[in-house]
Design an enzyme around this catalytic site. Structure first.
Site, PDB file in Angstrom:
ATOM      1  CB  THR A 194      -0.665  -0.262   1.501  1.00  0.00           C
ATOM      2  OG1 THR A 194      -1.601  -1.255   1.457  1.00  0.00           O
ATOM      3  CG2 THR A 194      -2.016   1.472   1.310  1.00  0.00           C
ATOM      4  NE  ARG A 222      -9.503  -6.550   3.974  1.00  0.00           N
ATOM      5  CZ  ARG A 222      -8.196  -5.387   3.350  1.00  0.00           C
ATOM      6  NH1 ARG A 222      -7.689  -5.542   2.339  1.00  0.00           N
ATOM      7  NH2 ARG A 222      -7.509  -5.867   4.325  1.00  0.00           N
ATOM      8  N   GLY A 248      -5.078  -4.922   7.669  1.00  0.00           N
ATOM      9  CA  GLY A 248      -6.421  -3.269   7.588  1.00  0.00           C
ATOM     10  C   GLY A 248      -7.216  -3.469   8.806  1.00  0.00           C
TER      11      GLY A 248
END
Lengths: 331, 331
Positions: A194, A222, A248
């Site tokens: 990320t 998700r 997350g």
């Protein structure tokens, strides 16, 4: 679980970015910090271009943000510019380099937040938006909403003239092979990370943004922490700006970004103390792997993680980018 | 903007629910509180059955939760049972009574959170799930994830054996007429409210849950605060449980539910003081209309709102439900 305070081989240009000395409150210094994901990176996991390519991408992202800040531009524009560069690189799990879902699709999420106004935009479940962070910005500025998901979000993107691409744009060989390994082993991976940015501009305004392709092999629609304001992304001029990366679900349950800002605002902690309290202690106890970058209203920056590695960097007014690619010694 | 402390005609069974005296910390009393939305309700806006029907629904929801708590059940089960009853009623903007999107669909969101474990489940953009709160609970307990959206979430629902209904199930005449008014005037309305619940069980565990159909006439895949953990829903045994209702964007930007819990945990405020600080002062200054219900770890309950009205109620060990339907005097 090892932490960002552990003994690592630091391949850094200049000093490690994670422990700046705290300046006096009056010594405000503008700057921008970025991350390229936290996880179990090793040198072997880096894409073909390897260390040099990843480092070059991160330095370009930092300097794009720096150029905007140096001419008096906003932290919001700097954060956006840095993230667009990382989204356009195949070397990160965001935009171009997004990983594949179980169905062989790419499903992108992003968020951006303005610490001055608390304006925020978040998008999730995109399949055709080249730069999700640009759409998040439009949601923030050109709609009454904060969050849009799926086909509806893409309809808004088209109305806004945001650049759309065919799904094939997001196909990179590394991500595809990672999905095949995931399907064969049912194990998580996370070879690419990320991306995110935090910045303070010369006017004293903070901003944060984050962009991701989520988990390799994810399903059931998700959504992780990235587009959840308060979890993966948060900025408030009263305290700090935070962008997170990691598993997350832990970041959502612990409202990580907002928790860090809260400790700065209500407990008078430095961002380093606050990030330690949340990422090292709180998430560490829960085995919630990942990290954050954070910047306070004086421009102090921290990159704090409890995972094996986190790609991170920052640059201040001196224009000398500091990029750290940390991972444990190879066997 | 008027507040929950204003001068209202209170149609309450028993005392108003919003200002319980704070007991000593050792005097823990289990109970459950619910809301049926905040907004510009007037007596004229209530559904055909009017005050009596809404009150009856709310009392049934409270007593369903009470029955579970009284026999030593969990706050999570009590919250879920209360919300299912409100979702099954056509009188609230959740489940059966959900409002229509601009496209003439019903798009449902919900969340639930366990204050003991910080486990959480959230779902958004559902079109066929009869009781979204039940799917949120499954996401929390039967998946590694916290949030699922859209078709993917419904695929998970089918795999879990969750009851699915055709879209026509959600069609109520009142909601349909509201959409027609909205399309004609482009004005917001909000005649029916989001629902939510907070509870403390005999074991001292807190839980919170919220369910909504979102905004009449919403588009672009807009998601509000309800399924955003920390914004519309949050529970933590260290502080409190909160369920919010109102103009969701303000609740997301201010991370309302988590902010209230934070003030309780880090500033030692009572839930009433914390809810006042966030809902009356912070949101009030921003013209962010809405309210919250909150319960602390001693079972103190508050219903605090800055809007014209908020449907709310609570019941403790004595089994006597208190329901308040407040709105300004009719002209």
């Amino acid at each position: 679980m090892r932490t960002g305070r552990g003994s690592w081989i630091l391949l850094a240009v200049g000093l490690a970015a994670c422990s700046p000395a705290a300046p006096p409150a009056t010594d405000r210094h503008w700057g921008i910090g970025i991350h390229g994901g936290a996880g179990t990176f090793t040198a072997l996991d880096l894409p073909a271009g390897g260390v040099a390519e990843v480092r070059a991408d991160m330095e370009r992202a930092l300097m794009a943000g720096h150029a905007i800040l140096a001419r008096g531009g906003s932290s919001l524009d700097a954060v956006q510019a840095a993230i667009v560069i990382l989204e356009d690189s195949p070397n990160f799990n965001a935009g171009k380099g997004a990983v594949f879902t179980r169905d062989g699709k790419n499903e992108l999420d992003a968020a951006i937040m303005d610490g001055r106004t608390l304006g925020a935009g978040a998008v999730a479940g995109l399949h055709h938006v080249k730069n999700p962070v640009l759409l998040a910005r439009r949601v923030m500025e050109n709609s009454p909403h904060v969050m849009m998901v799926g086909d509806g979000a893409e309809e808004f993107a088209r109305q806004q003239g945001i650049e759309m691409v065919p799904p094939s744009y997001f196909r990179t060989e590394q991500s595809w092979q990672e999905l095949q390994r995931h399907l064969a082993t049912e194990k998580g991976s996370g070879k690419k990370g990320t991306v995110g940015a935090v910045a303070l501009d010369q006017a004293g305004n903070l901003a944060a943004g984050t962009s991701t392709g989520g988990l390799t092999g994810k399903r059931w629609g998700r959504v992780g922490d990235v587009p959840i304001i308060g979890a993966g992304t948060y900025a408030n001029n009263r305290s700090c700006a935070v962008s997170a990366t990691g598993v997350g679900e832990f970041f959502i349950r612990n409202v990580v970004a907002h928790s860090i800002c809260t400790l700065v605002e209500h407990r008078g902690m430095s961002i380093e103390e606050a990030a330690d309290a949340v990422v090292i202690r709180l998430l560490g106890e829960q085995k919630g792997e990942g990290g954050v970058i954070a910047m306070d209203r004086n421009g102090n920056f921290t990159g704090t993680f409890n995972s094996q590695g986190m790609l991170r960097g920052h640059v201040g007014a001196d224009g000398k980018p500091v990029v750290s690619l940390a991972w444990p010694e190879q066997p």
